[in-house]
Design an enzyme around this catalytic site. Sequence first.
Site: not given
Length: 800
Positions: A323, A520, A622, A626, A514-515
């Site tokens: 992952h 990111k 993901t 969504k 998100k985290r």
Amino acid sequence: MAKPLTDQEKRKQISIRGIVGVENVAELKKGFNRHLHFTLVKDRNIATPRDYYFALAHTVRDHLVGRWIRTQQFYYEADPKRVYYLSLEFYMGRTLQNTMINLGLQNACDEAIYQLGLDMEELEEMEEDAGLGNGGLGRLVEEADDWLRHGNPWEKARPEYMLPVHFYGRVEETRDGSKWVDTQVVLAMPYDTPIPGYMNNTVNTMRLWSARAPNDFNLRDFNVGDYIQAVLDRNLAENISRIIVLYRISTLQDIIRRFKTTKKGSPGRTSFESFPDKVAVQLNDTHPAMAIPELMRIFVDIEKLDWDTAWDLTRRTFAYTNHTVLPEALERWPVELLETLLPRHLQIIYQINQVHLDRIAALYPDDMDKLRKMSLIEEDGCKRVNMAHLCIVGSHAVNGVAEIHSNIIKTQVFRDFSDLEPEKFQNKTNGITPRRWLLLCNPGLAELIAEVIGEDYVKDLSQLEKLNDFVDDAAFIRDVSKVKQDNKVKFGQYLEKEYRVKINPSSMFDVHVKRIHEYKRQLLNCLHIITMYNRIRKNPTAPFVPRTVIIGGKAAPGYHMAKMIIRLITSVADVVNNDPVVGNKLKVIYLENYRVSLAEKVIPATDLSEQISTAGTEASGTGNMKFMLNGALTIGTMDGANVEMAEEAGEENLFIFGMRVEDVAELDKKGYDAMSYYKKIPELKQVMDQITSGFFSPRNPDLFKDITNMLFKYDRFKVFADFEDYIKCQEKVSKLYQNPKEWTKMVIRNIAATGKFSSDRTITEYATEVWGVEPTDLKIPPPNEPREAIEETARALKKM
């Protein structure tokens, strides 16, 4: 503006959530009152909303139990191959609503609760999110997440299957082989949660484990926290989470027990020849890696199989999903820890490594560098076990979770292993369930889609491509836009209530949840916020498309930079939200405690989804899927699943910006100079000067010094390199948003293209290409009477 329908009102209109039958409603009301009185020992005079939630949960659970037992009994009789998914992260969210939808009880339950004079949404809000994950939507273990403090009506304790998990001790070599002795024991207590399929009477099981001390065990001697704190990173919460992974050991013991129970036709001693034909174990990332040496220990030490046979069976049983491509996220466990805590497992790992390295040496004689790179044991500095290497060597299949990610792990991260066994590596692009991420969280859109293409898309998401026929349909465009606006009004009311910030529901809802991590690039988003703020301040009367920028996510407890990023965003929000010149043109909200139930609120209300990681760093994502399914447009880099989303919808229907993977590699070769971008981009210079000078932290001008130093000197993720293109792309976003019809047409094209990203497709690919299993069609009706289920309970539960 008309008041939007409540979710309860929408559900009453949605046939795909089940019909409202008089008999069903009466039965549910009867069950509700029975549980309120006899399970909770309450009446309506003293019952609280939480009591009502529990009464409803137990009532819905009653409809699961018969199906659950019959499913397990069918598996016992049919003896199919079973798949065990080992993971530290199950983002369950809340169970009640998901269960009602999957059983087709949603509308009947709504009506029953309405007739009882109660509010369904209030009862649903009483349920805590299950604290079963560490990243993204999970806990990240910053503080104790006491989600079980009121009990859990969905789980069933199984003390009869409690198993011993051994720690410490030493290994003796005897005539009969290695013997692990003088161990300390912790008991692993299983708790089962039923997982219902969608409208198919199948109910599978999620088994979780809880630690229990045996009567003769002195917890003061089990000084795990202090020991790990001395040899790892001094973060007790993270260390405990690592130890929890070791309870995968109990899962392997449980698998063996079940295999022996269900295995037929083996006289006398159990034969394990068919084990990989009956058992598939999927390792979700490296967290459960210790399952590999544990299965070897059971085979060799307990079942007395020879090493080669045991290793062949083990490799054919396990498969591994990677992952992440970030080196720091690939787990490496100190040998010193394993030597003390699990000495026999470490021995087995050494033996696995020796056999593995002997093979490498034979294939690549005198190539010491390859031996070093492919070893399971890393010798640099603190001696460690590379858990990703253990998973690869011990599995028959290895996959990434998006096409670009799988290519990167084959050509870069695990290139030597891929060259050795290319047939082992494959891709399984992630997916999301349309039941939770559309029917449950966005009932208005779910029903609208059903009205135009029928209800079958819920089980076959590829049918959404039929929506392309309605891209130019004026009525459908209007209805899609109205659903989005209703969702925005509702979420805006939630934000105003929770954060006391007045939200303009006509503004663009620009969402980045998100985290929190440097890769990111929440920082890139923050720089854009400041840029918009500066533009408004510079020319307050100029045209500006109003935005509500919503950022949310958790930071790992020991991740200082991530926490500082949150601090910067909230500091910027304080300035922006309180500047009268800005007014309603720009608002910034930081969502606290981002979790599944909050995602279910924000995602349907989102106009623009931020997926802006540095190309080549995001495995898949993901959240991007969504948002796409719920009618948000994506601004993003060509990274992770964004690439495949662009392929499905057409790149022209996403807002793509920034460097591609090859551009990042080229920049790495020539050297990334952040200062050069700072000097040549005036708006970037202004933003960085504001942060550096303390404009957003006047009481502590140096508060964000660590962030500015990182961005100028140590930024692995090259925020400045993509800044200019990101700003230009955001201008395109604003321009299109001014044309609601064209914006909504693009939204429809995106929804129509999400079929590939169903978890149904993902699991089917795993089943056929990794696990070697076919779907089991039970074709059994649910029990008509509770008594029918009760009569089967004793025998069936023994086989679970």
